[in-house]
Design a protein around this motif. Structure first.
Motif, PDB file in Angstrom:
ATOM      1  N   GLN A   1       0.825  -1.206   0.000  1.00 50.58           N
ATOM      2  CA  GLN A   1       0.000   0.000   0.000  1.00 50.58           C
ATOM      3  C   GLN A   1       0.864   1.263   0.000  1.00 50.58           C
ATOM      4  O   GLN A   1       0.460   2.303  -0.518  1.00 50.58           O
ATOM      5  N   ARG A   2       2.050   1.182   0.589  1.00 57.25           N
ATOM      6  CA  ARG A   2       2.913   2.359   0.696  1.00 57.25           C
ATOM      7  C   ARG A   2       3.440   2.829  -0.658  1.00 57.25           C
ATOM      8  O   ARG A   2       3.865   3.977  -0.787  1.00 57.25           O
ATOM      9  N   VAL A   3       3.470   1.945  -1.647  1.00 55.38           N
ATOM     10  CA  VAL A   3       3.920   2.340  -2.988  1.00 55.38           C
ATOM     11  C   VAL A   3       2.760   2.368  -3.972  1.00 55.38           C
ATOM     12  O   VAL A   3       2.960   2.355  -5.184  1.00 55.38           O
ATOM     13  N   GLY A   4       1.537   2.401  -3.438  1.00 55.50           N
ATOM     14  CA  GLY A   4       0.370   2.549  -4.300  1.00 55.50           C
ATOM     15  C   GLY A   4      -0.128   1.281  -4.943  1.00 55.50           C
ATOM     16  O   GLY A   4      -0.865   1.338  -5.921  1.00 55.50           O
ATOM     17  N   LEU A   5       0.260   0.113  -4.407  1.00 57.29           N
ATOM     18  CA  LEU A   5      -0.169  -1.152  -4.986  1.00 57.29           C
ATOM     19  C   LEU A   5      -0.831  -2.013  -3.922  1.00 57.29           C
ATOM     20  O   LEU A   5      -0.489  -1.925  -2.741  1.00 57.29           O
TER      21      LEU A   5
ATOM     22  N   ARG B   1      -8.564  -2.936 -12.147  1.00 52.88           N
ATOM     23  CA  ARG B   1      -7.873  -2.796 -13.428  1.00 52.88           C
ATOM     24  C   ARG B   1      -6.751  -1.757 -13.359  1.00 52.88           C
ATOM     25  O   ARG B   1      -5.687  -1.948 -13.943  1.00 52.88           O
ATOM     26  N   ARG B   2      -6.972  -0.672 -12.631  1.00 52.64           N
ATOM     27  CA  ARG B   2      -5.942   0.362 -12.511  1.00 52.64           C
ATOM     28  C   ARG B   2      -4.711  -0.185 -11.789  1.00 52.64           C
ATOM     29  O   ARG B   2      -3.576   0.032 -12.228  1.00 52.64           O
ATOM     30  N   ASP B   3      -4.927  -0.920 -10.713  1.00 49.85           N
ATOM     31  CA  ASP B   3      -3.811  -1.529  -9.991  1.00 49.85           C
ATOM     32  C   ASP B   3      -3.128  -2.596 -10.843  1.00 49.85           C
ATOM     33  O   ASP B   3      -1.905  -2.756 -10.809  1.00 49.85           O
ATOM     34  N   ARG B   4      -3.922  -3.331 -11.617  1.00 51.26           N
ATOM     35  CA  ARG B   4      -3.354  -4.379 -12.473  1.00 51.26           C
ATOM     36  C   ARG B   4      -2.496  -3.774 -13.576  1.00 51.26           C
ATOM     37  O   ARG B   4      -1.413  -4.289 -13.898  1.00 51.26           O
ATOM     38  N   LEU B   5      -2.950  -2.667 -14.161  1.00 49.19           N
ATOM     39  CA  LEU B   5      -2.159  -1.995 -15.190  1.00 49.19           C
ATOM     40  C   LEU B   5      -0.832  -1.496 -14.615  1.00 49.19           C
ATOM     41  O   LEU B   5       0.224  -1.632 -15.257  1.00 49.19           O
TER      42      LEU B   5
ATOM     43  N   SER C   1       5.944   2.784  -9.846  1.00 48.95           N
ATOM     44  CA  SER C   1       4.557   2.571  -9.432  1.00 48.95           C
ATOM     45  C   SER C   1       4.006   3.794  -8.698  1.00 48.95           C
ATOM     46  O   SER C   1       2.844   4.175  -8.897  1.00 48.95           O
ATOM     47  N   LEU C   2       4.841   4.428  -7.879  1.00 47.42           N
ATOM     48  CA  LEU C   2       4.410   5.649  -7.201  1.00 47.42           C
ATOM     49  C   LEU C   2       4.075   6.754  -8.202  1.00 47.42           C
ATOM     50  O   LEU C   2       3.065   7.444  -8.087  1.00 47.42           O
ATOM     51  N   VAL C   3       4.945   6.922  -9.210  1.00 48.74           N
ATOM     52  CA  VAL C   3       4.724   7.964 -10.215  1.00 48.74           C
ATOM     53  C   VAL C   3       3.459   7.678 -11.021  1.00 48.74           C
ATOM     54  O   VAL C   3       2.636   8.574 -11.265  1.00 48.74           O
ATOM     55  N   LEU C   4       3.282   6.430 -11.452  1.00 52.22           N
ATOM     56  CA  LEU C   4       2.114   6.074 -12.248  1.00 52.22           C
ATOM     57  C   LEU C   4       0.820   6.294 -11.463  1.00 52.22           C
ATOM     58  O   LEU C   4      -0.183   6.760 -12.011  1.00 52.22           O
ATOM     59  N   LYS C   5       0.843   5.952 -10.170  1.00 51.76           N
ATOM     60  CA  LYS C   5      -0.367   6.098  -9.368  1.00 51.76           C
ATOM     61  C   LYS C   5      -0.710   7.559  -9.082  1.00 51.76           C
ATOM     62  O   LYS C   5      -1.832   7.877  -8.700  1.00 51.76           O
ATOM     63  N   ARG C   6       0.279   8.448  -9.269  1.00 48.22           N
ATOM     64  CA  ARG C   6       0.018   9.867  -9.027  1.00 48.22           C
ATOM     65  C   ARG C   6      -0.149  10.663 -10.314  1.00 48.22           C
ATOM     66  O   ARG C   6      -0.365  11.868 -10.262  1.00 48.22           O
ATOM     67  N   THR C   7      -0.021   9.987 -11.464  1.00 48.71           N
ATOM     68  CA  THR C   7      -0.149  10.692 -12.746  1.00 48.71           C
ATOM     69  C   THR C   7      -1.174  10.003 -13.651  1.00 48.71           C
ATOM     70  O   THR C   7      -2.353  10.341 -13.641  1.00 48.71           O
TER      71      THR C   7
END
Length: 654
Positions: free
Chosen positions: A349-353, A381-385, A437-443
């Motif tokens: 969860q700390r890295v957005g997954l 789906r967003r987490d899977r991508l 993963s952090l960058v993708l989850k914030r962009t």
């Protein structure tokens, strides 16, 4: 008693010659639905996507009823994705509910429904059953895991349960096959007679608009369990609770997970090596044998290097893929994989997954292909991508030959320094994946990871048979879908490395020297020279650039490419190659492979997307080429930028 009769009069059977009936199997994810599907279809099934979605399901033909002749119109079984409720949230659940209600484009609702229920866990399974029964179509309940219920001393009154549910109930064991003939006969009767369910008043109340949703359905399920089950209902959970005190503990759970995963990947790396070497040797033998029968020229090169080499490059991944999926299937069937996701959720969860992303990311250290495929376990789906996009950053086994070559160039006589750099390459991949993963989850894929809501099923002995069937199905799916794409791209790369042909009169007499000239003059060589100025800030000369271009198909190809370019041939031994690389010079007389260049090359290969099979699987798993293009683009930019900084800093310091 295997079955209880329906509680309502059945209409007469349809006339002969009607179209084949479609029967849907639904159930909770841990009810043994797919295992039962395999039994009912006799392993004759195929995988397809629901219309308008990327969600897959399996279809198969139901076995004939015992003692009955073959039907002119066989019954088709459809194995829908697992559900906890018809109030769906994930894409898989939404597709299953739409298929059940006939809301998918071009597809009618199934003619009948079989609800698979865990006999040891009625109160968790019956809420879905009452929702499905409320739809009003012909329905049958298959009470699975009866063998486990008997071992635990649980006794079910099927007549009473059938009366409460208002539909036929059949007890069965997908694991042992007990009761299977009765279930097959009951499904045939269901498809022919189409009896409609007759829910009792309490069930109707908890499914009406005035009901209170899941709470009322759960209360009703508990009352049904108390009414139809005798024995100790807590017996199945005692062993589970005892094991969970360790396996889901904050510290003990992590330690247990580390041991299990270490054993998993030690097994994959050790056991898969033998079949991978055999497949590699088999295709090498096939290439040599067929090459002797074909005249020298483009046809032989196409068949041996393009077709056989391309197919071999696909199938060599199969042992790792099959072994990984077989072991994961065993862990899943045992009930442990759900605990692993729960334990890792707090860290991921700390890295957005979500926690479920950890197993695919860990398996990427063996190969990114099965890692991307196994990302199907991530519900959102967003987490899977996000998982799919970052998985190739983790160092796979295909990078090892490149790491070995570079580390040997840097520290040939300093094993400790070599080990630290080698470990650093793996650490860099992990840090890059978590950062990406952090960058993708914030962009591009914003939002918090989906909260982990997961059922922890009772522990049970896994079925080797079902795990093998799942493995075979997934392996064939990989070969059929990804393999064709990979083969086509391999043939394109062969053409780039083969044409245009150099005038034979201009080729040196020495075979290896001729191969160097031919590769240099080919389209691949010309592309390498044309883009060499782009890679010059990274310290790469044109030959290293050709290696980068040629290794686009697979990272380890750079070693054989450099062997040819330095006159050693594809089978040149490592010591000779290292000696040639150490003494290689640029036109100005300076060494090519300095410390700065070696570190730059290492960083580039840690982070770059140099694997066409992975790109093909990303395209297939995401359902759109844009995600594969994004993966290629951001990883290439990241690799270039990191290698540029590494080279410039290292050159300044050294």
């Amino acid at each position: 008693m295997d079955a209880a009769p329906p509680s309502a009069e059945a209409p007469s059977a349809p006339a002969a010659g009607v179209a084949a009936a479609r029967v849907a199997l639904i159930g909770n994810p841990n009810a043994g639905k797919t295992s039962l599907f395999n039994r009912l279809t006799g392993q004759r099934a195929h995988t397809a996507n629901f219309a308008g979605t990327t969600v897959s399901h399996r279809r198969g033909v139901l076995k004939p009823a015992p003692g009955e002749p073959l039907r002119s119109a066989p019954i088709e079984l459809v194995d829908l994705p697992g559900l906890y409720s018809l109030e769906a949230t994930s894409p898989e659940e939404k597709a299953a509910v739409a298929a059940l209600r006939g809301e998918l484009p071009g597809a009618a609702a199934p003619d009948a429904v079989v609800i698979v229920v865990d006999a040891t866990n009625l109160e968790r399974n019956l809420p879905l059953a009452v929702e499905a029964l409320a739809l009003g179509g012909p329905t049958l309940v298959a009470l699975n895991m009866r063998d486990l219920a008997e071992r635990l001393g649980l006794k079910l009154d099927l007549d009473r349960l059938s009366g409460r549910l208002g539909c036929p109930v059949v007890s069965v064991s997908a694991r042992t096959g007990e009761g299977l003939d009765s279930l097959v006969a009951a499904i045939h009767a269901l498809a022919d007679q189409k009896p409609l369910p007759q829910l009792d008043a309490a069930a109707c109340a908890c499914t009406s608009c005035s009901g209170c949703g899941y709470a009322s359905r759960f209360d009703w399920a508990e009352s049904v369990r108390a009414d139809s089950l005798s024995g100790d209902p807590e017996a199945p959970s005692r062993l589970t609770d005892a094991l969970d005190t360790v396996l889901t503990h904050r510290v003990g759970g992590l330690a247990a997970f580390a041991v299990v995963m270490l054993g998993l990947f030690v097994t994959i790396f050790s056991v898969a090596t033998v079949p991978m070497d055999l497949i590699d040797a088999l295709f090498a033998w096939a290439g040599d044998s067929i090459g002797r029968w074909l005249p020298e020229g483009d046809l032989r090169s196409l068949v041996v290097d393009g077709v056989i080499g391309g197919v071999g490059g696909v199938l060599v991944f199969l042992p790792q893929i099959c072994l990984l999926f077989f072991l994961l299937a065993l862990l899943d069937d045992s009930g442990y994989l759900a605990r692993a996701a729960l334990v890792m959720d707090r860290l991921m969860q700390r890295v957005g997954l979500p926690g479920k992303a950890f197993v695919p990311m860990l398996s990427a250290h063996a190969c990114a292909i099965p890692a991307i495929i196994s990302a199907r376990v991530v519900d959102d789906r967003r987490d899977r991508l996000t998982t799919i996009l970052v998985a190739p950053l983790l160092s796979c086994s295909a990078r090892v030959p490149v790491y070995v070559m570079v580390v040997a160039l840097l520290f040939p006589d300093r094993p400790l320094a070599a080990a630290l750099v080698f470990a650093g390459a793996y650490a860099l991949g992990i840090v890059a994946a978590l950062g990406a993963s952090l960058v993708l989850k914030r962009t591009l894929l914003p939002g918090e990871p989906r909260p982990l809501v997961i059922e922890l099923p009772n522990y049970r002995l896994p079925s080797v048979r079902d795990s093998l069937l799942r493995t075979v199905d997934q392996a064939w799916d990989f070969v059929k879908n990804a393999g064709t794409t990979i083969l086509v791209i391999s043939l394109v790369l062969w053409a780039l490395a083969t044409y245009p042909k150099t005038d034979p009169a201009a080729l040196p007499a020495d075979e290896m020297a001729a191969a160097q000239v031919q590769l240099e003059n080919s389209f691949a060589g010309q592309i390498g020279k044309a883009i060499q100025p782009v890679f010059a800030p990274l310290g790469f000369d044109w030959r290293t650039t050709v290696g980068v271009v040629s290794s686009f198909a697979a990272r380890e190809v750079v070693v054989s490419t450099l062997s040819i370019l330095y006159g050693l041939g594809e089978e040149g031994d490592t010591d000779s190659l290292l000696g040639s690389l150490k003494t290689a010079q640029r036109p100005d007389g300076t060494l090519v492979f300095t410390t700065a260049t070696c570190l730059s090359l290492l960083v580039f290969y840690v982070l770059a997307m140099q694997c066409l099979p992975t790109q093909a699987v990303t395209w297939r798993e995401t359902g759109h080429w844009k995600w594969a293009a994004l993966q290629l683009g951001y990883m290439t930019a990241l690799a270039y930028g990191a290698a540029l900084v590494t080279y410039q800093v290292a050159r300044t310091l050294t």
